[in-house]
Design a protein around this motif. Structure first.
Motif, PDB file in Angstrom:
ATOM      1  N   UNK A 116       0.802  -1.287  -0.027  1.00  0.00           N
ATOM      2  CA  UNK A 116      -0.107  -0.122   0.009  1.00  0.00           C
ATOM      3  C   UNK A 116       0.831   1.328   0.096  1.00  0.00           C
ATOM      4  N   UNK A 117       1.825   1.523   0.898  1.00  0.00           N
ATOM      5  CA  UNK A 117       2.680   2.696   1.004  1.00  0.00           C
ATOM      6  C   UNK A 117       3.530   2.666  -0.272  1.00  0.00           C
ATOM      7  N   UNK A 118       3.866   1.749  -0.887  1.00  0.00           N
ATOM      8  CA  UNK A 118       4.782   2.260  -1.999  1.00  0.00           C
ATOM      9  C   UNK A 118       3.799   2.610  -3.329  1.00  0.00           C
ATOM     10  N   UNK A 119       2.662   1.873  -3.252  1.00  0.00           N
ATOM     11  CA  UNK A 119       1.854   2.270  -4.405  1.00  0.00           C
ATOM     12  C   UNK A 119       1.300   3.582  -4.175  1.00  0.00           C
ATOM     13  N   UNK A 120       0.883   4.135  -2.872  1.00  0.00           N
ATOM     14  CA  UNK A 120       0.579   5.415  -2.728  1.00  0.00           C
ATOM     15  C   UNK A 120       1.410   6.438  -3.080  1.00  0.00           C
ATOM     16  N   UNK A 121       2.997   6.168  -2.699  1.00  0.00           N
ATOM     17  CA  UNK A 121       3.981   6.910  -3.056  1.00  0.00           C
ATOM     18  C   UNK A 121       4.051   7.032  -4.326  1.00  0.00           C
ATOM     19  N   UNK A 122       3.940   6.098  -5.471  1.00  0.00           N
ATOM     20  CA  UNK A 122       3.935   6.455  -6.711  1.00  0.00           C
ATOM     21  C   UNK A 122       2.706   7.254  -7.182  1.00  0.00           C
ATOM     22  N   UNK A 123       1.507   7.128  -6.674  1.00  0.00           N
ATOM     23  CA  UNK A 123       0.266   7.716  -6.812  1.00  0.00           C
ATOM     24  C   UNK A 123       0.727   9.387  -6.650  1.00  0.00           C
ATOM     25  N   UNK A 124       1.634   9.617  -6.019  1.00  0.00           N
ATOM     26  CA  UNK A 124       1.847  11.214  -5.627  1.00  0.00           C
ATOM     27  C   UNK A 124       1.899  11.885  -6.867  1.00  0.00           C
ATOM     28  N   UNK A 125       2.678  11.329  -7.818  1.00  0.00           N
ATOM     29  CA  UNK A 125       2.897  12.217  -9.043  1.00  0.00           C
ATOM     30  C   UNK A 125       1.356  12.411  -9.972  1.00  0.00           C
ATOM     31  N   UNK A 126       0.594  11.438  -9.695  1.00  0.00           N
ATOM     32  CA  UNK A 126      -0.691  11.356 -10.209  1.00  0.00           C
ATOM     33  C   UNK A 126      -1.647  12.684  -9.690  1.00  0.00           C
ATOM     34  N   UNK A 127      -1.365  13.135  -8.624  1.00  0.00           N
ATOM     35  CA  UNK A 127      -1.947  14.137  -7.898  1.00  0.00           C
ATOM     36  C   UNK A 127      -1.806  15.288  -8.742  1.00  0.00           C
ATOM     37  N   UNK A 128      -0.867  15.384  -9.823  1.00  0.00           N
ATOM     38  CA  UNK A 128      -0.437  16.781 -10.510  1.00  0.00           C
ATOM     39  C   UNK A 128      -1.211  16.438 -11.718  1.00  0.00           C
ATOM     40  N   UNK A 129      -1.372  15.235 -12.301  1.00  0.00           N
ATOM     41  CA  UNK A 129      -1.872  15.034 -13.574  1.00  0.00           C
ATOM     42  C   UNK A 129      -3.355  15.043 -13.819  1.00  0.00           C
ATOM     43  N   UNK A 130      -3.774  15.976 -14.608  1.00  0.00           N
ATOM     44  CA  UNK A 130      -5.213  15.886 -15.023  1.00  0.00           C
ATOM     45  C   UNK A 130      -5.524  14.904 -15.901  1.00  0.00           C
ATOM     46  N   UNK A 131      -6.827  14.579 -15.892  1.00  0.00           N
ATOM     47  CA  UNK A 131      -7.302  13.786 -17.012  1.00  0.00           C
ATOM     48  C   UNK A 131      -7.306  14.492 -18.294  1.00  0.00           C
ATOM     49  N   UNK A 132      -7.475  13.627 -19.395  1.00  0.00           N
ATOM     50  CA  UNK A 132      -7.575  14.459 -20.942  1.00  0.00           C
ATOM     51  C   UNK A 132      -8.570  15.201 -21.129  1.00  0.00           C
ATOM     52  N   UNK A 133      -9.908  14.707 -20.643  1.00  0.00           N
ATOM     53  CA  UNK A 133     -11.026  15.150 -20.957  1.00  0.00           C
ATOM     54  C   UNK A 133     -12.162  15.155 -19.973  1.00  0.00           C
ATOM     55  N   UNK A 134     -12.176  14.356 -18.851  1.00  0.00           N
ATOM     56  CA  UNK A 134     -13.083  14.536 -17.861  1.00  0.00           C
ATOM     57  C   UNK A 134     -13.277  15.847 -17.062  1.00  0.00           C
ATOM     58  N   UNK A 135     -12.305  16.642 -17.284  1.00  0.00           N
ATOM     59  CA  UNK A 135     -12.270  17.990 -16.454  1.00  0.00           C
ATOM     60  C   UNK A 135     -13.289  18.976 -17.311  1.00  0.00           C
ATOM     61  N   UNK A 136     -13.466  18.585 -18.658  1.00  0.00           N
ATOM     62  CA  UNK A 136     -14.466  19.427 -19.154  1.00  0.00           C
ATOM     63  C   UNK A 136     -16.084  18.834 -18.721  1.00  0.00           C
ATOM     64  N   UNK A 137     -16.178  17.820 -18.115  1.00  0.00           N
ATOM     65  CA  UNK A 137     -17.533  17.582 -17.701  1.00  0.00           C
ATOM     66  C   UNK A 137     -17.743  17.692 -16.203  1.00  0.00           C
ATOM     67  N   UNK A 138     -16.713  17.234 -15.485  1.00  0.00           N
ATOM     68  CA  UNK A 138     -16.598  17.069 -14.038  1.00  0.00           C
ATOM     69  C   UNK A 138     -16.142  18.362 -13.164  1.00  0.00           C
TER      70      UNK A 138
END
Length: 187
Positions: A116-138
């Protein structure tokens, strides 16, 4: 306690069914927009049906698929729903079966918890990355970490399930894992 468990199982199944329904409806919308794009008069009459407005549908279906797979495997799929190769397991004595369940469940539980912890650490970079198109709707708040965060819940829940299986094997033995030919013909 059984009523609470039954209510939670019903809730989890309902959530899974709603995700499947939303994915199906979004897929139908994709098909409609794809084939109506050839009809210029339709886009002129209904400007919101312009195909460029529906790029989010593919990403939304993928989001729902990821959530459905991990949600379903964490909360809906039961242990006896999985395919098992248990010929050797059923041939050994109950005492050995018990130790097999205890050791394998404990190892799986610990591996999942420690990942869990190593996976969550790898997810840290994903908090910066936006989705390609879901932002237009949500909205602009949707990040890739939000999409894949279900995996962390999956790791924790499946680890708890295997921990519970180890506990039950320690306390009661592993006899509930054995399915005899007579049991399968009675059903």
């Amino acid at each position: 306690m059984r009523q609470i468990y039954a209510a939670f199982v019903k809730f989890a199944e309902t959530i899974a069914a709603l995700m499947m329904a939303a994915m199906f409806l979004t897929f139908i919308l994709q098909i409609f927009v794809r084939y109506s794009a050839r009809l210029d008069w339709l886009a002129e009459l209904f400007p919101f049906l312009t195909p460029s407005n529906f790029g989010w549908t593919l990403e939304f279906c993928l989001f729902l698929w990821v959530w459905l797979v991990f949600w379903g495997n964490a909360f809906v799929v039961r242990q006896h729903d999985h395919v098992r190769f248990d010929i050797l397991f059923n041939m050994v004595s109950p005492a050995i079966r018990r130790w097999i369940v205890i050791l394998s469940s404990t190892v799986i539980c610990l591996v999942l918890l420690f990942s869990i912890e190593p996976t969550w650490s790898k997810f840290a970079i994903l908090r910066l990355k936006k989705t390609a198109s879901l932002g237009a709707v949500f909205g602009d708040w949707v990040r890739m970490r939000d999409i894949y965060s279900i995996y962390i819940l999956f790791l924790a829940v499946v680890a708890l399930r295997y921990g519970w299986a180890a506990y039950k094997a320690i306390r009661f033995g592993a006899e509930d894992h054995v399915v005899s030919v007579q049991d399968s013909t009675e059903k």
